[in-house]
Scaffold this motif. Structure first.
Motif, PDB file in Angstrom:
ATOM      1  N   GLU A 150       1.182  19.581   0.711  1.00 39.98           N
ATOM      2  CA  GLU A 150       1.714  20.192  -0.532  1.00 39.98           C
ATOM      3  C   GLU A 150       1.151  19.282  -1.539  1.00 39.98           C
ATOM      4  O   GLU A 150       1.644  18.117  -1.861  1.00 39.98           O
ATOM      5  N   PRO A 151      -0.013  19.766  -2.151  1.00 40.54           N
ATOM      6  CA  PRO A 151      -0.863  18.692  -3.075  1.00 40.54           C
ATOM      7  C   PRO A 151       0.084  18.352  -4.148  1.00 40.54           C
ATOM      8  O   PRO A 151      -0.069  17.325  -4.678  1.00 40.54           O
ATOM      9  N   ALA A 152       0.748  19.138  -4.771  1.00 42.25           N
ATOM     10  CA  ALA A 152       1.407  18.888  -5.942  1.00 42.25           C
ATOM     11  C   ALA A 152       2.578  17.831  -5.782  1.00 42.25           C
ATOM     12  O   ALA A 152       2.766  16.876  -6.432  1.00 42.25           O
ATOM     13  N   GLU A 153       3.106  17.866  -4.515  1.00 47.27           N
ATOM     14  CA  GLU A 153       4.094  17.057  -4.200  1.00 47.27           C
ATOM     15  C   GLU A 153       3.573  15.863  -3.871  1.00 47.27           C
ATOM     16  O   GLU A 153       4.463  14.800  -4.443  1.00 47.27           O
ATOM     17  N   LEU A 154       2.645  15.689  -3.214  1.00 41.14           N
ATOM     18  CA  LEU A 154       1.963  14.542  -2.789  1.00 41.14           C
ATOM     19  C   LEU A 154       1.610  13.650  -3.825  1.00 41.14           C
ATOM     20  O   LEU A 154       2.073  12.478  -4.099  1.00 41.14           O
ATOM     21  N   ARG A 155       0.987  14.270  -5.007  1.00 40.19           N
ATOM     22  CA  ARG A 155       0.468  13.887  -6.191  1.00 40.19           C
ATOM     23  C   ARG A 155       1.767  13.110  -6.900  1.00 40.19           C
ATOM     24  O   ARG A 155       1.297  11.986  -7.495  1.00 40.19           O
ATOM     25  N   ALA A 156       2.585  13.858  -7.231  1.00 43.33           N
ATOM     26  CA  ALA A 156       3.931  13.388  -7.673  1.00 43.33           C
ATOM     27  C   ALA A 156       4.470  12.178  -7.015  1.00 43.33           C
ATOM     28  O   ALA A 156       4.863  11.087  -7.522  1.00 43.33           O
ATOM     29  N   ASN A 157       4.508  12.300  -5.631  1.00 39.90           N
ATOM     30  CA  ASN A 157       5.150  11.214  -4.855  1.00 39.90           C
ATOM     31  C   ASN A 157       4.421  10.007  -4.783  1.00 39.90           C
ATOM     32  O   ASN A 157       4.925   8.737  -4.939  1.00 39.90           O
ATOM     33  N   ILE A 158       3.075  10.049  -5.009  1.00 41.55           N
ATOM     34  CA  ILE A 158       2.336   8.784  -5.039  1.00 41.55           C
ATOM     35  C   ILE A 158       2.624   8.090  -6.560  1.00 41.55           C
ATOM     36  O   ILE A 158       2.730   6.892  -6.404  1.00 41.55           O
ATOM     37  N   MET A 186       0.837  -1.248  -0.007  1.00 48.56           N
ATOM     38  CA  MET A 186       0.109  -0.056  -0.082  1.00 48.56           C
ATOM     39  C   MET A 186       0.968   1.158  -0.111  1.00 48.56           C
ATOM     40  O   MET A 186       1.897   1.433   0.600  1.00 48.56           O
ATOM     41  N   ILE A 187       0.210   2.276  -0.708  1.00 49.04           N
ATOM     42  CA  ILE A 187       0.967   3.570  -0.515  1.00 49.04           C
ATOM     43  C   ILE A 187       0.112   4.272   0.508  1.00 49.04           C
ATOM     44  O   ILE A 187      -0.877   4.471   0.307  1.00 49.04           O
ATOM     45  N   ALA A 188       0.814   4.610   1.621  1.00 53.52           N
ATOM     46  CA  ALA A 188       0.000   5.372   2.677  1.00 53.52           C
ATOM     47  C   ALA A 188      -0.240   6.716   2.647  1.00 53.52           C
ATOM     48  O   ALA A 188       0.643   7.584   3.404  1.00 53.52           O
ATOM     49  N   ASP A 189      -0.857   7.136   1.617  1.00 44.48           N
ATOM     50  CA  ASP A 189      -1.161   8.773   1.599  1.00 44.48           C
ATOM     51  C   ASP A 189      -1.938   9.544   2.413  1.00 44.48           C
ATOM     52  O   ASP A 189      -1.413  10.499   2.871  1.00 44.48           O
ATOM     53  N   TYR A 190      -2.843   8.718   3.022  1.00 48.83           N
ATOM     54  CA  TYR A 190      -3.371   9.407   4.242  1.00 48.83           C
ATOM     55  C   TYR A 190      -2.365   9.726   5.551  1.00 48.83           C
ATOM     56  O   TYR A 190      -2.486  10.586   6.162  1.00 48.83           O
ATOM     57  N   HIS A 191      -1.452   8.600   5.417  1.00 52.88           N
ATOM     58  CA  HIS A 191      -0.410   8.914   6.664  1.00 52.88           C
ATOM     59  C   HIS A 191       0.354   9.977   6.517  1.00 52.88           C
ATOM     60  O   HIS A 191       0.941  10.736   7.119  1.00 52.88           O
ATOM     61  N   ALA A 192       0.900   9.815   5.018  1.00 53.27           N
ATOM     62  CA  ALA A 192       1.747  11.159   4.541  1.00 53.27           C
ATOM     63  C   ALA A 192       0.977  12.450   4.909  1.00 53.27           C
ATOM     64  O   ALA A 192       1.799  13.494   5.040  1.00 53.27           O
ATOM     65  N   LEU A 193      -0.213  12.644   4.783  1.00 55.78           N
ATOM     66  CA  LEU A 193      -0.884  13.940   4.927  1.00 55.78           C
ATOM     67  C   LEU A 193      -0.616  14.523   6.432  1.00 55.78           C
ATOM     68  O   LEU A 193      -0.601  15.500   6.731  1.00 55.78           O
ATOM     69  N   THR A 194      -0.459  13.671   7.268  1.00 53.88           N
ATOM     70  CA  THR A 194       0.032  13.965   8.874  1.00 53.88           C
ATOM     71  C   THR A 194       1.048  15.024   8.734  1.00 53.88           C
ATOM     72  O   THR A 194       1.460  15.843   9.557  1.00 53.88           O
ATOM     73  N   SER A 195       2.083  14.731   7.771  1.00 51.50           N
ATOM     74  CA  SER A 195       3.310  15.597   7.632  1.00 51.50           C
ATOM     75  C   SER A 195       3.306  16.596   6.487  1.00 51.50           C
ATOM     76  O   SER A 195       3.832  17.498   6.323  1.00 51.50           O
ATOM     77  N   LEU A 196       2.915  16.246   5.417  1.00 49.87           N
ATOM     78  CA  LEU A 196       2.866  16.691   4.088  1.00 49.87           C
ATOM     79  C   LEU A 196       1.548  17.398   3.500  1.00 49.87           C
ATOM     80  O   LEU A 196       0.736  16.749   3.439  1.00 49.87           O
TER      81      LEU A 196
END
Ligand code: TYM
Length: 311
Positions: free
Chosen positions: A50-58, A38-48
């Motif tokens: 930056e929508p553009a960065e999160l989108r690219a990271n995923i 799994m890609i833990a994107d909701y977990h990443a939201l606890t620290s990140l």
């Protein structure tokens, strides 16, 4: 077949600590287990935030998984937010555990100790992770040492639920390999995105060289301990003993040997990664989400029945 589950946060570029602690054991075990990654994107939201960065990271992390050797036709590769049952089940667990229990979590305590603002998501983080794992009746969770406590929290959430509502969840086990449980970074502390001491898994040769050359060495000792500690992930103790003896005090040669070892692992993965398009990565995640939801929705239906909200 038993089930294996793990997740990584898309909070930045993956590093070799992530690879040895989680991805490599996942690849090795995936022949024997029905596998979920799994890609833990909701977990990443606890620290990140930056929508553009999160989108690219995923998208990048999805490519990294495949390039690291995970077969998307076999393993279910998906992102957490595509399966809303994860956040739903997390809420149920949050209603079962106490505030003092969650206050013991290292990730939360560390932030508070550093005087940083810990958001409520970070506080409840272990219950979302428990939901990730328990939704799939997971048997084994390959992780690095820093996640040990989180797996204990998942077992505790399972036990609390089973006590309150009857046998529903099975308790998962962590799988932590001693030699790579904590891969140190260039400064000798645990390799971590937040410490800025990482060796990137998909860096160019120049980036890898720069990172390795920056490893802090103690010139008084017999051998450069920080280099040796990272090198342990790549070579056996006896291979290391002969290499380090043959190059006593020649730290440059030893660092060059480490660069070669990293290169021979990562160059083929880099090449494979370059052949995966953004569209490929998105299609893999979409397919994975559909497959994951089959399991998650069946389990969550069962949970809703047990707790008394389906009428
Ligand atoms: P994350 O994103 O911090 O790290 C991903 C995985 O890499 C391992 N790791 C390391 N292993 C050895 N040495 C290191 N220096 C090192 N740094 C990181 C971590 O132990 C982890 O296995 N909470 C999790 C993500 C998550 C998860 C899950 C994991 C969410 N839900 C369900 C397992 C199951 C995390 O923050 O990992």
């Amino acid at each position: 077949m038993q089930r294996m589950f793990t997740g990584l946060q898309p909070s930045g570029a993956l590093h070799i600590g992530n690879y040895f602690g989680a991805l490599k054991p996942f690849v090795e075990l995936s022949k024997e287990y029905e596998s979920f990654l799994m890609i833990a994107d909701y977990h990443a939201l606890t620290s990140l935030k930056e929508p553009a960065e999160l989108r690219a990271n995923i998208v990048n992390v999805a490519k990294d998984y495949v390039a690291a050797g995970i077969d998307p036709a076999k393993a279910v590769i998906f992102k957490q937010s595509d399966v809303p049952e994860h956040t739903e089940l997390a809420w149920v667990f949050e209603c079962l555990v106490t505030v003092p229990f969650l206050m013991q979590a290292h990730a939360y305590k560390d932030k508070v100790a550093k005087g940083l603002e810990a958001n409520a998501g970070l506080f409840a983080y272990p219950m979302l992770m428990a939901a990730d794992i328990l939704l799939y009746d997971t048997d084994v969770v390959p992780v690095g040492q820093d996640q040990r406590q989180h797996i204990e929290y998942a077992r505790e959430a399972a036990a609390k639920f089973n006590n309150a509502f009857g046998e529903t969840f099975q308790e998962p086990k962590e799988r932590i390999l001693e030699t790579v449980a904590v891969v140190p970074g260039t400064d000798g502390k645990k390799m971590s995105k937040s410490y800025g001491n990482t060796i990137p898994l998909f860096g160019t040769k120049d980036e890898i060289t720069k990172a390795v050359m920056s490893i802090v060495t103690d010139s008084d000792g017999e051998r450069p301990e920080n280099v040796h500690a990272i090198h342990r992930a790549f070579k056996t103790e006896s291979e290391l003993a002969s290499l380090y003896e043959a190059n006593t005090k020649n730290y440059k040669a030893i660092k060059e040997a480490l660069i070669e070892d990293i290169e021979s692992l990562t160059a083929p993965m880099r090449e494979k990664r370059d052949s995966i398009s953004d569209a490929d990565a998105k299609a893999i995640l979409q397919n994975g989400a559909e497959r994951a939801r089959v399991f998650a929705s069946a389990k969550m239906k069962h949970v809703r029945d047990k707790i008394g909200i389906s009428i």
